[in-house]
Design an enzyme around this catalytic site. Structure first.
Site, PDB file in Angstrom:
ATOM      1  N   CYS A 127       0.888  -1.162   0.000  1.00  0.00           N
ATOM      2  CA  CYS A 127       0.000   0.000   0.000  1.00  0.00           C
ATOM      3  C   CYS A 127       0.923   1.207   0.000  1.00  0.00           C
ATOM      4  O   CYS A 127       1.492   1.561   1.029  1.00  0.00           O
ATOM      5  CB  CYS A 127      -0.922   0.026   1.209  1.00  0.00           C
ATOM      6  SG  CYS A 127      -1.970   1.522   1.242  1.00  0.00           S
ATOM      7  N   CYS A 130      -0.547   4.246   2.407  1.00  0.00           N
ATOM      8  CA  CYS A 130      -0.558   4.108   3.876  1.00  0.00           C
ATOM      9  C   CYS A 130      -0.238   2.662   4.245  1.00  0.00           C
ATOM     10  O   CYS A 130       0.910   2.250   4.151  1.00  0.00           O
ATOM     11  CB  CYS A 130      -1.886   4.578   4.464  1.00  0.00           C
ATOM     12  SG  CYS A 130      -3.342   3.844   3.692  1.00  0.00           S
ATOM     13  N   SER A 131      -1.248   1.892   4.639  1.00  0.00           N
ATOM     14  CA  SER A 131      -0.975   0.507   5.027  1.00  0.00           C
ATOM     15  C   SER A 131      -2.196  -0.379   4.823  1.00  0.00           C
ATOM     16  O   SER A 131      -2.462  -1.259   5.631  1.00  0.00           O
ATOM     17  CB  SER A 131      -0.522   0.446   6.490  1.00  0.00           C
ATOM     18  OG  SER A 131      -1.510   1.015   7.336  1.00  0.00           O
ATOM     19  N   CYS A 132      -2.957  -0.166   3.748  1.00  0.00           N
ATOM     20  CA  CYS A 132      -4.132  -0.994   3.466  1.00  0.00           C
ATOM     21  C   CYS A 132      -3.697  -2.463   3.336  1.00  0.00           C
ATOM     22  O   CYS A 132      -2.681  -2.763   2.704  1.00  0.00           O
ATOM     23  CB  CYS A 132      -4.803  -0.533   2.185  1.00  0.00           C
ATOM     24  SG  CYS A 132      -5.465   1.154   2.271  1.00  0.00           S
TER      25      CYS A 132
END
Length: 239
Positions: A127, A130-132
């Protein structure tokens, strides 16, 4: 500066004592606490409901995903289901993306796709923003997945980053980086490795680690989640 130890000295250097991490609260944590307390105050959910949901989220792990891939290796019909209707395939291994609320959560109930590797194509997920991450089926993401170092560099130099995980792919294999976003989550279905003929679903699932499902590792006989893989640090310049 080094820490000098003097024999016979009974002094303790308090300035060098590591402070507990709980003293450092990030802005995000402050926001979460404020928002949670406001939601409870407004009656959107109770503290007990929040506790149960948190415990539910924390116990999720990659085991169902590993079983999904192992079953797909053994059953061509299930493999087709996994690639065409991954939500239904998830339910077959005990993961309902609608749970525990009945309608999912804004960050999890999204389009989900399983990416099948081939002899000439290798997938890896990231991602970049961000951090999906597909938490309902893989659990919480590893810390390195959320770092800017991984997110920014993987999309630019995927082979170099994979090599730092110990995964070296030949030039005839295309590396495809799938970038998760607000509405899409991905999981990798690696190829079944050689040396696993006659293995049961349980035996196969054991070698399908979280890192294999992200795409930074390949399943190998003898390598399980209990084995620490050898990684090469990202050091540039002359040794």
């Amino acid at each position: 500066m080094g820490h000098h130890h003097h024999d016979g000295a009974d002094e303790h250097d308090h300035d060098r004592t590591v402070k507990p991490m709980v003293d450092e609260v990030t802005d995000f944590e402050v926001l979460e606490i404020a928002l949670r307390e406001l939601c409870i105050e407004k009656g959107l959910f109770t503290a007990e409901e929040h506790r149960r949901f948190t415990e539910f989220a924390e116990q999720i792990g990659p085991t169902p995903a590993a079983r999904l891939v192992a079953r797909a290796w053994l059953d061509p019909d299930f493999e087709q289901l996994a690639l065409t209707d991954p939500m239904a395939a998830s339910r077959e291994v005990g993961v309902d993306w609608m749970e525990p609320t009945g309608f999912g959560t804004p960050s999890d109930f999204v389009a989900f796709k399983i990416l099948a590797d081939t002899p000439t194509l290798h997938h890896v997920i990231v991602c970049a923003l961000c951090s999906c991450y597909p938490r309902p089926i893989l659990g919480n993401s590893p810390e390195w997945y959320r770092t800017p170092n991984y997110r920014r560099r993987l999309v630019r130099w995927p082979r170099q980053v994979l090599a730092e995980f110990g995964l070296y792919l030949s030039d005839d294999i295309e590396v495809r980086v799938e970038d998760s976003n607000q509405k899409h989550r991905f999981m990798v279905m690696p190829m079944r490795p050689e040396g696993t003929d006659g293995w049961s679903e349980d035996q196969l699932a054991e070698i399908i680690t979280r890192d294999c499902l992200i795409g930074v590792a390949l399943p190998k006989p003898g390598v399980t989640t209990n084995v620490i893989t050898d990684t090469r640090p990202a050091i540039h310049g002359a040794d």
